[in-house]
Design an enzyme around this catalytic site. Structure first.
Site, PDB file in Angstrom:
ATOM      1  N   LYS A  21       0.666  -0.984   0.057  1.00 41.84           N
ATOM      2  CA  LYS A  21       0.062   0.042  -0.062  1.00 41.84           C
ATOM      3  C   LYS A  21       0.945   1.237   0.126  1.00 41.84           C
ATOM      4  O   LYS A  21       1.530   1.123   0.686  1.00 41.84           O
ATOM      5  CB  LYS A  21      -0.959  -0.074   1.229  1.00 41.84           C
ATOM      6  CG  LYS A  21      -1.418   1.304   1.525  1.00 41.84           C
ATOM      7  CD  LYS A  21      -2.595   1.265   2.681  1.00 41.84           C
ATOM      8  CE  LYS A  21      -2.672   2.811   3.252  1.00 41.84           C
ATOM      9  NZ  LYS A  21      -4.061   2.860   4.000  1.00 41.84           N
TER      10      LYS A  21
ATOM     11  N   LYS B 296       1.014   5.118   0.639  1.00 37.89           N
ATOM     12  CA  LYS B 296       0.210   6.414   1.141  1.00 37.89           C
ATOM     13  C   LYS B 296       0.518   7.511   0.335  1.00 37.89           C
ATOM     14  O   LYS B 296       1.956   7.795   0.031  1.00 37.89           O
ATOM     15  CB  LYS B 296       0.926   6.865   2.460  1.00 37.89           C
ATOM     16  CG  LYS B 296       0.404   7.827   3.214  1.00 37.89           C
ATOM     17  CD  LYS B 296      -1.040   8.109   3.299  1.00 37.89           C
ATOM     18  CE  LYS B 296      -1.690   7.023   4.062  1.00 37.89           C
ATOM     19  NZ  LYS B 296      -2.942   7.215   4.444  1.00 37.89           N
TER      20      LYS B 296
ATOM     21  N   ASP C 223      -3.374   5.283  -1.194  1.00 39.25           N
ATOM     22  CA  ASP C 223      -4.324   6.140  -0.470  1.00 39.25           C
ATOM     23  C   ASP C 223      -3.874   7.479  -0.299  1.00 39.25           C
ATOM     24  O   ASP C 223      -3.057   7.809   0.417  1.00 39.25           O
ATOM     25  CB  ASP C 223      -4.112   5.425   0.849  1.00 39.25           C
ATOM     26  CG  ASP C 223      -4.974   6.019   1.983  1.00 39.25           C
ATOM     27  OD1 ASP C 223      -5.831   7.077   1.736  1.00 39.25           O
ATOM     28  OD2 ASP C 223      -4.906   5.755   3.047  1.00 39.25           O
TER      29      ASP C 223
ATOM     30  N   ASN D 118      -5.719   9.776   0.913  1.00 32.59           N
ATOM     31  CA  ASN D 118      -6.325  10.430   1.906  1.00 32.59           C
ATOM     32  C   ASN D 118      -7.424  11.629   1.450  1.00 32.59           C
ATOM     33  O   ASN D 118      -7.368  12.722   2.132  1.00 32.59           O
ATOM     34  CB  ASN D 118      -5.531  11.050   3.067  1.00 32.59           C
ATOM     35  CG  ASN D 118      -5.146   9.910   3.891  1.00 32.59           C
ATOM     36  OD1 ASN D 118      -3.928   9.488   4.149  1.00 32.59           O
ATOM     37  ND2 ASN D 118      -5.984   9.301   4.750  1.00 32.59           N
TER      38      ASN D 118
ATOM     39  N   GLU E 122      -8.051   3.818  -2.484  1.00 31.60           N
ATOM     40  CA  GLU E 122      -8.267   3.993  -1.099  1.00 31.60           C
ATOM     41  C   GLU E 122      -8.710   5.548  -0.800  1.00 31.60           C
ATOM     42  O   GLU E 122      -7.715   6.480  -0.991  1.00 31.60           O
ATOM     43  CB  GLU E 122      -7.283   3.772   0.188  1.00 31.60           C
ATOM     44  CG  GLU E 122      -7.678   3.637   1.623  1.00 31.60           C
ATOM     45  CD  GLU E 122      -6.722   3.240   2.375  1.00 31.60           C
ATOM     46  OE1 GLU E 122      -6.133   2.179   2.003  1.00 31.60           O
ATOM     47  OE2 GLU E 122      -6.466   3.804   3.694  1.00 31.60           O
TER      48      GLU E 122
ATOM     49  N   ASN F  67     -11.144   4.465   5.096  1.00 34.63           N
ATOM     50  CA  ASN F  67     -11.104   4.659   6.484  1.00 34.63           C
ATOM     51  C   ASN F  67     -11.366   5.911   6.982  1.00 34.63           C
ATOM     52  O   ASN F  67     -11.100   6.605   7.966  1.00 34.63           O
ATOM     53  CB  ASN F  67      -9.750   4.381   7.154  1.00 34.63           C
ATOM     54  CG  ASN F  67      -8.622   5.114   6.668  1.00 34.63           C
ATOM     55  OD1 ASN F  67      -8.127   4.767   5.595  1.00 34.63           O
ATOM     56  ND2 ASN F  67      -8.197   6.263   7.270  1.00 34.63           N
TER      57      ASN F  67
ATOM     58  N   ASP G 283     -10.983  -0.217  12.361  1.00 39.96           N
ATOM     59  CA  ASP G 283      -9.757   0.136  13.245  1.00 39.96           C
ATOM     60  C   ASP G 283     -10.446  -0.034  14.513  1.00 39.96           C
ATOM     61  O   ASP G 283     -11.201   0.467  15.055  1.00 39.96           O
ATOM     62  CB  ASP G 283      -9.401   1.545  12.814  1.00 39.96           C
ATOM     63  CG  ASP G 283      -8.177   1.890  13.738  1.00 39.96           C
ATOM     64  OD1 ASP G 283      -8.029   1.479  14.946  1.00 39.96           O
ATOM     65  OD2 ASP G 283      -7.110   2.251  13.058  1.00 39.96           O
TER      66      ASP G 283
ATOM     67  N   HIS H 113      -7.581  -0.682   8.932  1.00 46.33           N
ATOM     68  CA  HIS H 113      -6.776   0.422   8.709  1.00 46.33           C
ATOM     69  C   HIS H 113      -5.620   0.436   9.860  1.00 46.33           C
ATOM     70  O   HIS H 113      -5.899  -0.316  11.069  1.00 46.33           O
ATOM     71  CB  HIS H 113      -7.676   1.570   8.868  1.00 46.33           C
ATOM     72  CG  HIS H 113      -6.928   2.888   9.212  1.00 46.33           C
ATOM     73  ND1 HIS H 113      -7.220   3.443  10.590  1.00 46.33           N
ATOM     74  CD2 HIS H 113      -6.599   3.867   8.369  1.00 46.33           C
ATOM     75  CE1 HIS H 113      -6.338   4.385  10.884  1.00 46.33           C
ATOM     76  NE2 HIS H 113      -6.159   4.950   9.483  1.00 46.33           N
TER      77      HIS H 113
ATOM     78  N   ASN I 119      -2.763   3.406  12.254  1.00 47.05           N
ATOM     79  CA  ASN I 119      -2.173   4.672  12.487  1.00 47.05           C
ATOM     80  C   ASN I 119      -0.995   4.127  13.173  1.00 47.05           C
ATOM     81  O   ASN I 119      -0.713   2.841  13.462  1.00 47.05           O
ATOM     82  CB  ASN I 119      -2.890   5.453  13.430  1.00 47.05           C
ATOM     83  CG  ASN I 119      -3.820   6.351  12.666  1.00 47.05           C
ATOM     84  OD1 ASN I 119      -5.060   6.234  12.990  1.00 47.05           O
ATOM     85  ND2 ASN I 119      -3.393   7.287  12.091  1.00 47.05           N
TER      86      ASN I 119
HETATM   87  O1  LIG Z   1      -5.710   6.568   5.796  1.00 45.99           O
HETATM   88  C1  LIG Z   1      -5.076   6.039   6.479  1.00 45.99           C
HETATM   89  O2  LIG Z   1      -4.647   4.808   6.153  1.00 45.99           O
HETATM   90  C2  LIG Z   1      -4.318   6.718   7.488  1.00 45.99           C
HETATM   91  O3  LIG Z   1      -4.842   7.614   8.085  1.00 45.99           O
HETATM   92  C3  LIG Z   1      -3.245   5.886   8.196  1.00 45.99           C
HETATM   93  C4  LIG Z   1      -2.411   6.949   8.727  1.00 45.99           C
HETATM   94  O4  LIG Z   1      -3.074   8.125   9.422  1.00 45.99           O
HETATM   95  C5  LIG Z   1      -1.284   7.659   8.005  1.00 45.99           C
HETATM   96  O5  LIG Z   1      -1.554   8.185   6.764  1.00 45.99           O
HETATM   97  C6  LIG Z   1      -0.338   8.504   8.735  1.00 45.99           C
HETATM   98  O6  LIG Z   1       0.082   8.205   9.936  1.00 45.99           O
HETATM   99  O7  LIG Z   1       0.368   8.997   8.077  1.00 45.99           O
HETATM  100 MG   LIG Z   2      -6.491   5.365   4.345  1.00 43.29          MG
END
Ligand SMILES: O=C([O-])C(=O)C[C@H](O)[C@@H](O)C(=O)[O-]
Ligand SMILES: [Mg+2]
Length: 435
Positions: A202, A204, A232, A234, A257, A280, A304, A331, A333
Site C-alpha cells: 500500500k 500512502k 491512498d 487520504n 483508498e 477509513n 480500526d 486500517h 495509524n
Molecule cells: O488513511 C489512512 O490509511 C491513515 O490514516 C493512516 C495514517 O494516518 C497515515 O496516513 C499516517 O499516519 O500518516
Molecule cells: Mg486510508
C-alpha cells in the site's frame, strides 16, 4: 479433592501511562510525522492479581477522557465488557474537542464525541479481554469465537519519506533511507519484501501531484507483477482527478483508498469507474454506514478497533459489511505491539477477510513489550497463549513515559503540519481536495 475456587476478577487498579514513541519522517497529505508520537498504555489489575493491557491514541483529548473513565472502571468485573459502553456515555467530552468536523490529526474522518469515547473504550475493552483470557487460560481470539486462520496477512505500508528528521531536531534514526520518487518507493517495497516477506503493498499518497504517484504505482506494478497494490491519497483528489487516476492505473490496483473526500464524492467516483474503493475516512462510525452502503460509495471498509470501539465492535462491523456484500479489512495509524496483537486476534476471527490488513508497526523501532511481534511472509502468527499473548516491559514503558514527561507539550498532540513547518515555515494543511 481440591475444588477450584472462583477467581476474583474485580478491577482494583487501572494504570494509564502516556508515552512518546519514535516515529520516522513519514509524509502524508497533511505534512510529516513528528519525531515522537503520543500513545496511551492502559493496564488493569484485578483483585486476584491478573493483569490486562490495552493501547490507544495518547493525545491530550484522549487522556482527558481516559482518566475519568478509568475511575469508573474500578470495582467492576473484567467480564462486564458491554457495560464499558454504558459507562462511556457518562464521560463528558468538551465541545472544543469536537468542533472541527474532521479529525485533522489522524486522517480518520469525522471527529465526534462518541468516536472519541469509543477510542478510549477500545483500549479498556482490549485490556479486559487480555485479563479475562489470562484468567481463563484462553487466547483473546477464543473469547471472540475462535480463530479461522493461524496467521494474519498484512500489506507493506509504503510511505514517501525523508531519510531523517530535520537537522537539530531530537529524533531516532533508522536505516530505511529516503523515498521521494518512484525508484525510492520501489526500493522501500523491495526492502519490505526482503526483510519481512510482504507480497502486497500500500502506498500512502496525497503527497505529490497525482502524476508522480501514479508513476510510482506503475513502477511498483513493474517491479512486483501480479502483486496486490493500493494507493491512498487520504481524500486529496477531486472527483475528476480520482476518475482520471482510476482510468490510468485502476487496472493495476486491488483498490483505491479514499481518493476523494466525503461519501457523495466517493459514490460518484465509484459509479464512474470500475475500481473498488476502500475507506477509513468516510465510514468510520456506525451512523455513516447507511449512506455509504446504500449509495455504493465504498466496496471495502477498513476497520480500526481503536476508533470503532474495540474488538467486538469490529466483529459487528464485519457482520454489517457481510450483510451488504461490502469487503472488510483493517486500517492502521502509528501503533505498538499491544495493538498489533489485538488487531491480529480480531482479524484471525473474521471469516471473510479477503484483503491484507494495514499496519504501521514496522515503522516503530520502539515498543513496550519484552518481545516484539514478528512478521514472516508478510504475516503475523496468531498467538494461542492466554490473553493477547504479550508481556509488558515496565522498564521500557517507564523510559518512554519519562520522554513524555520531559516534553514541553510540543509533541503531546500529533500535528503533522507543525512538523512540516520546521523545514517549510509557510506550510499549512492543504485543503481537500488539493488536486
Ligand atoms: O488513511 C489512512 O490509511 C491513515 O490514516 C493512516 C495514517 O494516518 C497515515 O496516513 C499516517 O499516519 O500518516
Ligand atoms: Mg486510508
Amino acid at each position: 479433592m481440591t475444588v477450584p475456587t472462583a477467581r476474583d476478577l474485580t478491577v482494583t487498579e487501572v494504570r494509564l501511562t502516556p508515552i512518546l514513541v519514535a516515529d520516522p519522517p513519514l509524509l502524508n497529505t497533511q505534512g510529516v510525522h513528528q519525531p515522537y508520537t503520543p500513545r496511551l498504555i492502559v493496564e488493569i489489575v484485578t483483585a486476584d492479581g491478573t493483569t490486562g493491557v490495552g493501547e490507544t491514541y495518547g493525545d491530550t483529548k484522549y487522556l482527558e477522557l481516559a482518566h475519568p473513565f478509568a475511575e469508573q472502571l474500578k470495582g467492576r468485573q473484567v467480564t462486564d465488557v458491554n457495560s464499558l459502553f454504558v459507562l462511556l456515555d457518562e464521560v463528558s467530552v468538551a465541545a472544543s474537542r469536537v468542533e472541527d468536523a474532521v479529525d485533522v490529526g489522524g486522517l480518520r474522518g469525522v471527529q465526534t464525541a462518541d468516536k472519541l469515547r469509543l477510542s478510549i473504550a477500545s483500549a479498556f475493552e482490549v485490556a479486559c479481554l487480555d485479563a479475562l483470557g489470562k484468567a481463563l487460560g484462553l487466547p483473546v481470539h477464543a473469547l471472540l469465537g475462535g480463530k479461522v486462520r493461524d496467521a494474519v496477512e498484512y500489506s507493506a505500508y509504503l510511505f514517501y519519506r525523508y531519510a531523517e528528521h530535520p537537522e537539530g531536531v531530537a529524533a531516532e534514526k533508522d536505516d530505511w533511507g529516503a523515498a521521494l520518487d518512484p525508484a525510492g518507493v520501489v526500493a522501500q517495497a523491495r526492502a519490505f519484501e526482503e526483510r519481512y516477506g510482504f507480497t502486497s503493498f500500500k502506498l500512502k499518497g496525497g503527497v505529490f501531484p497525482p502524476e508522480e504517484e501514479t508513476a510510482a504505482v506503475r513502477a511498483l506494478a513493474e517491479a512486483f507483477p501480479g502483486h496486490p497494490l493500493r494507493l491512498d491519497p487520504n481524500g486529496a483528489w477531486s472527483v475528476e482527478t480520482s476518475v482520471r487516476v482510476a482510468e490510468e492505473v485502476g487496472g493495476l490496483l486491488e483498490y483505491l483508498e479514499d481518493p476523494t473526500p466525503g461519501t457523495p464524492a466517493m459514490a460518484e467516483v465509484a459509479a464512474r469507474t470500475g475500481v473498488p474503493l476502500a475507506t477509513n475516512m468516510c465510514v468510520t462510525t456506525f451512523p455513516e454506514i447507511k449512506e455509504a452502503f446504500t449509495t455504493d460509495a465504498v466496496q471495502v471498509v477498513l476497520s480500526d478497533h481503536h476508533y470503532w470501539g474495540g474488538l467486538r465492535n469490529t466483529l459487528h462491523l464485519a457482520a454489517v459489511c457481510r450483510t451488504f456484500g461490502v469487503g472488510v479489512s483493517m486500517h492502521s495509524n502509528t501503533h505498538l505491539g499491544i495493538s498489533l496483537a489485538a488487531m491480529t486476534h480480531v482479524a484471525a476471527t473474521v471469516p471473510d477477510l479477503h484483503h491484507a490488513c494495514d499496519s504501521h508497526y514496522l515503522w516503530q523501532s520502539e515498543d513496550v513489550l519484552t518481545e516484539r511481534l514478528t512478521f514472516e511472509d508478510g504475516t503475523v502468527r496468531v498467538s494461542d497463549a492466554p490473553g493477547l499473548g504479550v508481556t509488558l516491559d515496565h522498564d521500557r514503558l517507564a523510559a518512554l513515559h519519562r520522554r513524555w514527561l520531559a516534553d514541553d507539550g510540543a509533541l503531546r498532540d500529533r500535528d503533522d503540519a507543525a512538523a512540516m513547518r520546521i523545514t517549510d515555515p509557510a506550510w499549512v494543511t492543504p485543503p481537500v481536495p488539493r488536486w
